[in-house]
Motif scaffolding. Structure first.
Motif, short mmCIF file in Angstrom:
data_model
loop_
_atom_site.label_atom_id
_atom_site.label_comp_id
_atom_site.label_asym_id
_atom_site.label_seq_id
_atom_site.Cartn_x
_atom_site.Cartn_y
_atom_site.Cartn_z
N THR A 298 -3.40 -5.38 -0.85
CA THR A 298 -2.79 -4.11 0.01
C THR A 298 -3.92 -4.28 1.30
OG1 THR A 298 -4.39 -3.60 -1.63
CG2 THR A 298 -2.85 -3.05 -2.54
N VAL B 64 -1.37 6.49 9.76
CA VAL B 64 -0.73 6.59 8.64
C VAL B 64 -1.27 7.97 7.92
CG1 VAL B 64 -0.12 6.01 6.66
CG2 VAL B 64 0.31 4.45 8.56
N SER C 237 1.05 -1.10 -0.27
CA SER C 237 0.10 0.23 0.49
C SER C 237 0.55 1.55 0.41
CB SER C 237 -0.89 0.37 1.62
OG SER C 237 -2.03 -0.81 0.82
N ILE C 238 2.32 1.29 1.10
CA ILE C 238 2.92 2.13 0.87
C ILE C 238 3.71 2.25 -0.07
CG2 ILE C 238 5.10 3.44 2.34
CD1 ILE C 238 4.00 1.65 4.15
N LEU D 104 -3.43 4.84 -0.42
CA LEU D 104 -2.73 3.76 0.65
C LEU D 104 -4.18 2.78 0.94
CD1 LEU D 104 -0.34 4.46 2.69
CD2 LEU D 104 -1.79 5.26 3.82
#
Length: 573
Positions: A235, A263, A69-70, A219
């Protein structure tokens, strides 16, 4: 004495009751579920425990989904900004032939998105899609499943996430003072220098905000990784969904959702602080409208035109594929091979042949209307109270209603489902998980921040003298609101309602966590049609759903906003 009368006029029993209702709703559905989720995760056994975190760290799939995802978020920051800025330059800055036609294609993602958009890209680039068939003709050994993994997800999301650039960056581009460009020309600056030193720096605030928004979108991506990622590229959000559907891994789903929330908060905090420290170029109060620039270098001009029309093709193909395949038979849909004999209107006749066939559409229409209406009414009430009572309570309410902006919809969904799986005192011991109500609450919650922000802008844009005149003529607060203020802000209210409505109809990311299995909304139905195991008849039905969705969204936008006037309204908000 007059002051006391004024305060009594403002603080009446109805205001008190409504204020208590608002405070209860905010606590019960915005604050309590998230706090309870944290408590259940770390104090579920009665004592504090980090066992769920330890389980997460031992799960290679979970850690891999976080890293993926990052990685996707950083890739999209580059690719979406690159494509998005190019689209804005092609349609608003450079003198490109056929720019109006290009703009229609570039704006297409505004009338279909999410799972509907993924369905279109699946038709074009999937195993039976025309692009794959063309590549197989060039190379018979070509892998027909080539469009999958990180590349496919990043490709689809790059072109799916440029709507905000076309909305907000285009508006910022049109607000540039053309006198600054003329001044740079008179000083002998080249076109490249003007673009990089004058034009783009002026767009820096908007670009910065869009960058953060794109990062957060990458994200928390859901539908694209589910359709194109597969097991090789998982993800966070699809992983949360996987864990949430397993009774033994629900705690992992909660921890992953908390990680995503943390995050998100960090990124948004960084954005706010960076904006406060930012030093941006100001724009003159007396502006001259920007004039499109003709590219002087012939070779570069040809290259720019080629790139503009290649992007036009990329944006247009999924839309055309959905429309064309919706008029073909099941054999053509399953094989990807279209002939004159393939065309039929049976899919549309089947769709409208019974209530059961259009059941998903009706369910989403009901949810869309109720969710949009309730959130607009609720936010109008809150915004009006904030205007007439500027105190600590209303300011605290303002910040509290922004909570859904700081939390991903995934965490909100997990919080609602975990919290209201049992009777809670805060909602009078009612159980909402597994009912039709929970999804409606979810739709309302996630749309509160945007709706409130625009509603406040509309209220504070009304001339106070108009309201004072009504009061001086003896009108009470309710009559003043209904007969004086509401008609003035109605165009903006209709715009908010429309944007929320078309956002709810095809929603999948939130819906998949909260919907009732016996009442399947449109987003879930269309998503099921993207799978390889879906029958051709099911895919045909969902293609018709998608076409109708695009037509409906287009009609709503053009009717309410007309000539894309909502761009300016959202920008002012």
């Amino acid at each position: 004495m007059n002051t006391l009368k004024s305060n009594w006029y403002r603080i009446n029993p109805i205001t008190v009751i409504l204020s208590f209702f608002i405070v209860w709703f905010v606590f019960a559905f915005l604050i309590y579920p998230n706090v309870n989720t944290i408590y259940e995760t770390f104090f579920g056994t009665g004592t504090f425990s980090l066992e769920p975190v330890e389980k997460l760290l031992r799960s290679d799939r979970a850690i891999g989904s976080i890293l993926n995802s990052i990685l996707l978020a950083f890739i999209l920051v580059v690719t979406v900004n690159l494509v998005g800025v190019s689209l804005v330059l092609f349609t608003n800055y450079f003198d490109i032939k056929g720019a109006n036609v290009l703009k229609i294609s570039y704006f297409s993602t505004l009338v279909y998105g999410g799972v509907a958009l993924n369905l279109g890209y699946k038709l074009v680039y999937g195993e039976n899609g025309p692009i794959t068939q063309f590549l197989l003709q060039l190379n018979p050994h070509w892998n027909d499943s080539w469009f999958s993994g990180l590349f496919a997800v990043a490709f689809v999301m790059t072109f799916a996430c440029t709507s905000n650039h076309m909305l907000f960056l285009s508006s910022a581009m049109r607000s540039i003072d053309y006198q600054t460009i003329e001044a740079a020309k008179n000083l002998g600056a080249s076109q490249f220098t003007i673009l990089t030193k004058v034009v783009l720096p002026t767009l820096k605030p908007t670009l910065f905000a869009l960058t953060i928004l794109t990062f957060l979108t990458g994200l928390s991506a859901t539908s694209a990784p589910l359709v194109f990622g597969g097991r090789e590229f998982e993800t966070i959000t699809p992983m949360i969904l996987t864990f949430a559907n397993s009774s033994s891994s629900k705690d992992l789903a909660t921890v992953l959702a908390l990680v995503l929330g943390i995050v998100t908060i960090i990124v948004l905090t960084f954005m706010i602080r960076s904006e406060e420290k930012g030093n941006y170029i100001s724009i003159s109060k007396t502006k001259t409208s920007i004039v499109k620039q003709k590219i002087n270098n012939k070779g570069l001009n040809v290259l720019v035109h080629i790139i503009a029309y290649v992007l036009f093709v990329i944006y247009s193909m999924p839309v055309l594929a959905i429309i064309i395949y919706s008029f073909t038979d099941s054999l053509a849909i399953s094989s990807g091979m279209i002939s004159l004999d393939s065309f039929t209107i049976d899919n549309y006749l089947l769709t409208f042949s019974s209530i059961e066939a259009i059941r998903p559409y009706l369910i989403s229409l009901v949810y869309g209307f109720l969710g949009s209406f309730i959130v607009v009414a609720f936010c109008l009430l809150c915004a009006y109270l904030m205007k007439i009572h500027n105190n600590l309570l209303t300011r605290t309410l303002d910040y509290s209603l922004m909570i859904p902006w700081f939390l991903p919809s995934t965490l909100i969904a997990v919080g609602l489902s975990v919290t209201f799986n049992t009777g809670q005192w805060v909602v009078f011991n009612q159980v909402f998980t597994g009912t039709l109500w929970l999804l409606l609450f979810g739709y309302i919650i996630v749309h509160i921040p945007f709706t409130l922000r625009i509603s406040k802008s509309a209220f504070f844009g009304v001339n106070q003298e108009v309201e004072d005149a009504a009061k001086n003529l003896g009108a009470n607060a309710f009559y003043t609101f209904i007969k004086v203020i509401l008609p003035i802000i109605m165009p903006t209210i209709l715009g908010i309602f429309s944007l929320n409505f078309i956002g709810i109809l095809p929603d999948y990311d939130l819906t998949v966590f909260l919907y009732h299995p016996l009442f399947e909304p449109l987003g879930i139905t269309i998503m099921n049609a993207t799978g390889n195991s879906a029958s051709a008849d099911t895919k045909a039905l969902n293609l018709v759903y998608t076409v109708i969705l695009m037509i409906l969204n287009t009609l709503i936008l053009t009717t309410v906003y007309g000539n894309w006037r909502f761009i300016r309204k959202r920008k002012r908000g």
